[in-house]
Design an enzyme around this catalytic site. Structure first.
Site, PDB file in Angstrom:
ATOM      1  N   HIS A   7       0.829  -1.218   0.000  1.00  0.00           N
ATOM      2  CA  HIS A   7       0.000   0.000   0.000  1.00  0.00           C
ATOM      3  C   HIS A   7       0.864   1.269   0.000  1.00  0.00           C
ATOM      4  CE1 HIS A   7      -3.309  -2.712   1.297  1.00  0.00           C
ATOM      5  NE2 HIS A   7      -2.351  -3.268   2.015  1.00  0.00           N
ATOM      6  N   LYS A  32      15.461  22.468 -10.167  1.00  0.00           N
ATOM      7  CA  LYS A  32      14.808  21.204 -10.488  1.00  0.00           C
ATOM      8  C   LYS A  32      15.690  20.214 -11.229  1.00  0.00           C
ATOM      9  CE  LYS A  32      10.566  20.628 -10.589  1.00  0.00           C
ATOM     10  NZ  LYS A  32       9.740  19.744  -9.755  1.00  0.00           N
TER      11      LYS A  32
END
Ligand code: ARG
Length: 459
Positions: free
Chosen positions: A157, A284
């Site tokens: 999960h 970035k």
């Protein structure tokens, strides 16, 4: 003027739009090499069976080599009026050698010709995919070897579940890719029957030797039913299916790389060669290659669904619908090969951060299962009860804002008086992974054994 190849019964030529919708030369020129190889084998067989003279067959075979070198040299004028690669090649051959070229199409149709060419093309792609998959397996194996015992969190999960090792995680993909290779190999084996000589659909009255052409072109045998031989596109569907499953695997790994390379996870650093910058945000480093790989499955699966939809409900034998088989396969094959190459590059270059992996492995009460197992083993508790006791200890740790190993023995004993000092041995992540010694488990010894296995397989 009506068509030189089939225009005998026509007074007028096709409408320009008819020509545009009918032509496949814009894409099926990629089958040139297979077309010429098939025609050379066909001509040799026609001579061997006495259907053509040796000298006609010889000039056909020679002329076809000239056509091939023109095409491969970029020195060929493809014509839309000539519809497809088959007629473009034959028309050029006729220009080059004259009358014998007009005898080549004896005992053959474009229906078995295209089935042959396309099948050989897809067969080559199965081999190419196999090689590219092996290269990616090797890159993953190198990562696995470097970090056979680096502890990292295993997830369910996407929540921390139990500690595993980096090597184990890398090898999970090696296993998947081995099954992908198996699927391409199976598909190849099944497609390796030669349709040539099925002619239009019914076979031919000429005394051809289909076994000879099948053998010359590397097939195991000629296809056993002429109707099936010209109608079958299973080989393309199987290739696309195998490609879609493979791309699914790539997309899962790609997604993990996207997650792992975030500032929140920091599990891996993708190299500069496989990252891109932002035009506005100078800080970035984006994992564009991984994101594109995550997306490529959409394209490949789209191709598969497209061709399934074309083929379903088609009556036997050939229908022009089947000309729509090539573009999806070409695109899927190109996409898959590019994806495999990109993934191999990215995996080879990426650097895992063992310290970050290790720290993350200890979060989220990842050794709770080890604690429950200890209660079963050492105190003889039924697993369900051990699970309950451990749950209480997790709740206690959560309340105190600490991890399981940070609880004191008194804390533990307040939940179950039988717990002893020995429990702390199983709460560390190293002991946890080391204890998972079942076959195929994450214990470093098991992982190393599996690495040795794959090294043997991959050479
Ligand atoms: N270009 C055609 C295709 O790709 C070749 C076969 C044409 N056969 C025919 N009967 N018109 O399917």
């Amino acid at each position: 003027p009506s068509n030189a190849m089939w225009g005998g019964r026509f007074a007028a030529g096709p409408d320009a739009i008819m020509e545009a919708i009918n032509a496949s030369i814009g894409f099926d020129r990629r089958l040139a090499r297979q077309d010429i190889e098939g025609s050379r084998a066909h001509a040799a067989m026609l001579a061997a069976t006495g259907i053509l003279t040796d000298s006609d067959a010889e000039s056909i075979r020679e002329g076809l080599l000239t056509v091939l070198s023109e095409i491969e040299g970029g020195d060929f004028a493809f014509s839309t009026a000539l519809e497809d690669i088959h007629m473009n090649v034959e028309a050029r051959l006729t220009e080059l050698i004259g009358e014998p070229a007009r005898r080549l199409h004896t005992g053959r149709s474009r229906n078995d010709q295209v089935a042959l060419d396309f099948r050989m093309w897809v067969r080559d792609q199965c081999d190419a995919a196999d090689g590219a998959l092996a290269a990616l397996q090797r890159a993953l194996l190198a990562q696995a070897e470097a970090g056979a015992d680096w502890v990292m969190p295993g997830f369910t999960h996407l929540q921390v579940a139990q500690p595993v090792t980096w090597g184990h995680h890398m090898l999970a993909y090696v296993e998947m890719l081995a099954r992908d290779r198996g699927r391409f190999a199976d598909a190849r084996r099944r497609m390796n029957e030669c349709p040539l000589g099925a002619a239009a659909l019914a076979g031919t009255s000429f005394p051809i030797d289909r076994h000879m052409t099948a053998q010359a072109l590397g097939f195991d045998r000629p296809a056993g039913n002429s109707l099936d031989a010209v109608s079958d596109r299973d080989f393309a569907l199987e290739f696309l299916s195998a490609a879609a499953i493979c791309a699914t695997h790539l997309s899962r790994l790609a997604e993990e790389l996207v997650i792992w390379s975030t500032a929140q996870f920091r599990f891996v650093r993708l190299s500069d060669r496989w990252s891109t910058g932002s035009s506005i945000m100078p800080q970035k480093r984006n994992p564009d290659a991984a994101e594109l790989l995550r997306a490529k499955i959409g394209r490949i699966l789209g191709s598969a669904i497209g061709l399934f939809t074309v083929m379903k409900g088609l009556p036997l034998a050939y229908s022009k619908d089947m000309q729509e088989d090539k573009e999806p396969v070409f695109d899927a094959a190109d996409t898959l090969m590019l994806s495999l190459a990109a993934m191999t590059g990215m995996v080879s270059d990426m650097e895992a951060r063992p310290d970050v992996l290790r720290a993350a492995a200890a979060t989220g009460f990842s050794t709770a299962t080890d604690l429950a197992d200890w209660l079963v083993r050492e105190l003889g508790l039924p697993f369900r009860e051990a699970h309950h006791v451990t749950g209480a200890l997790v709740a206690m740790a959560e309340g105190k804002g600490c991890d399981l190993p940070d609880l004191t023995l008194q804390d533990m004993q307040s939940v179950n008086g039988g717990i002893t000092e020995g429990v702390f041995d199983v709460l560390g992540v190293d002991n946890s992974v080391r204890s998972r010694t079942s076959f195929g488990g994450t214990a470093p010894d098991q992982v190393r054994a599996r690495i040795a296995h794959w090294k043997g397989v991959l050479g």
